[in-house]
Design an enzyme around this catalytic site. Structure first.
Site, PDB file in Angstrom:
ATOM      1  N   HIS A  37       0.829  -1.215   0.000  1.00 46.56           N
ATOM      2  CA  HIS A  37       0.000   0.000   0.000  1.00 46.56           C
ATOM      3  C   HIS A  37       0.861   1.262   0.000  1.00 46.56           C
ATOM      4  O   HIS A  37       0.547   2.230  -0.693  1.00 46.56           O
ATOM      5  CB  HIS A  37      -0.908   0.038   1.244  1.00 46.56           C
ATOM      6  CG  HIS A  37      -1.921  -1.060   1.281  1.00 46.56           C
ATOM      7  ND1 HIS A  37      -1.878  -2.076   2.202  1.00 46.56           N
ATOM      8  CD2 HIS A  37      -3.010  -1.292   0.511  1.00 46.56           C
ATOM      9  CE1 HIS A  37      -2.906  -2.894   2.010  1.00 46.56           C
ATOM     10  NE2 HIS A  37      -3.596  -2.452   0.987  1.00 46.56           N
ATOM     11  N   LYS A 150      -1.405  -6.514  -8.384  1.00 43.34           N
ATOM     12  CA  LYS A 150      -1.670  -7.800  -7.718  1.00 43.34           C
ATOM     13  C   LYS A 150      -3.135  -8.199  -7.936  1.00 43.34           C
ATOM     14  O   LYS A 150      -3.460  -9.336  -8.172  1.00 43.34           O
ATOM     15  CB  LYS A 150      -1.348  -7.650  -6.237  1.00 43.34           C
ATOM     16  CG  LYS A 150      -2.047  -8.603  -5.348  1.00 43.34           C
ATOM     17  CD  LYS A 150      -1.138  -9.675  -4.854  1.00 43.34           C
ATOM     18  CE  LYS A 150      -1.855 -10.686  -4.007  1.00 43.34           C
ATOM     19  NZ  LYS A 150      -3.038 -10.203  -3.332  1.00 43.34           N
ATOM     20  N   SER A 186       0.019  -9.184   0.766  1.00 46.00           N
ATOM     21  CA  SER A 186      -1.437  -9.143   0.837  1.00 46.00           C
ATOM     22  C   SER A 186      -1.827  -9.010   2.307  1.00 46.00           C
ATOM     23  O   SER A 186      -1.161  -9.595   3.179  1.00 46.00           O
ATOM     24  CB  SER A 186      -2.014 -10.454   0.280  1.00 46.00           C
ATOM     25  OG  SER A 186      -3.343 -10.630   0.723  1.00 46.00           O
TER      26      SER A 186
END
Ligand code: PAF
Length: 283
Positions: A37, A150, A186
């Protein structure tokens, strides 16, 4: 960095940025922030002087059987990471703030986007994603928005929606960020036990093998599919292994530079996805 919880506060902030001539970059997230992020924030920062990061676990994109309730939430930790990454505004609305009327009107995904890859195994998921992203565009009025590769199908569908619905937003793709051993970052990785984490490496290992095959001259899609199918076993239950065109998401018989190999699997009770666009090397 400011934290706000209402649409009205974001609109006011956006008006101020616009008035001051500062381009706005949006980084939509469901929180539980990690380096993947913060890399999106860095990319937003390159072209946007004002960066808004949204944190919203969107119930609309989870099926009743999925992990909405247990999805990791830690606003305090997220705020620290967002501030360190250089975010200007965090928008963390409640479900009532985002969907004040209960069940909202939604963005329906055309068949060719909804019936493949994750769309086939998670019916309704992308309708939930596109609806919330469309709302975030309306609320934040960004010049650009950054999405990670992703979630490659998500990115493809968001691009298509942005173009079809004429959202005046530039969609900026961000490369997949991987751990040193290849595991794609993730938020769901934190569900994995140590043994499961080792099993999860089978996904990225199969994609690395696909890249090696491509570099050695292999072009038959069936061979790439077969390679990814080998992910199954050793604690991993394969959901799909597909070889698709990056824009149309259609299956291909012969691969080319940019063709995407995509895989989804369950490791224990955790669903993981990963993908690789052939011909770009594998880090
Ligand atoms: O990729 C995600 O985290 C979510 O799907 C998104 C884009 C923030 C929409 O809820």
């Amino acid at each position: 960095m400011r934290l706000v919880h209402t649409r009205a506060e974001v609109r006011e902030w956006s008006r101020e940025q616009r008035g001051a001539g500062r381009p706005i970059g949006l980084v939509p997230t469901m929180g539980s922030l990690h380096v993947g992020h913060t890399s999106l924030v860095e990319i937003a920062r390159r072209s946007a002087e004002a960066v808004v990061l949204s944190i919203f676990v969107n119930p609309l994109q989870f099926a009743p059987t999925e992990d909405f309730d247990r999805y990791p939430r830690d606003l305090e930790a997220d705020l620290e990471k967002a501030a360190a990454a250089g975010v200007d505004l965090v928008f963390a609305p409640s479900v009532d703030e985002m969907y004040p009327q209960g069940r909202p009107w939604v963005v329906i995904v055309p068949e060719q986007g909804a019936d493949v890859l994750c769309g086939r195994t998670r019916p309704g998921h992308f309708t939930g994603v596109l609806t919330v992203v469309s709302k975030l565009f309306s609320i934040t009025t960004p010049d650009l928005a950054v999405f990670g590769l992703k979630d490659f199908q998500q990115l493809t569908l968001i691009r298509r929606m942005t173009s079809d619905l004429d959202h005046p937003v530039e969609i900026v793709p961000a490369p997949i960020v991987r751990e040193a051993d290849g595991l794609a970052l993730s938020s769901r990785n934190r569900y994995l036990s140590q043994t499961e984490r080792e099993s999860a490496l089978r996904l990225s290992a199969s994609l690395r093998k696909c890249e090696e095959l491509f570099e050695s001259g292999e072009r038959r899609a069936a061979v790439f599919r077969e390679t990814m199918t080998e992910v199954g076993g050793g604690g991993v239950s394969l959901e799909y292994a597909e070889v698709v065109h990056p824009e149309t998401l259609e299956h291909v018989d012969v691969v080319d530079h940019g063709t995407v190999c995509a895989v989804a699997a369950r490791v224990g009770s955790t669903r993981l996805i990963d993908n690789h666009a052939l011909g770009i090397g594998f880090n």
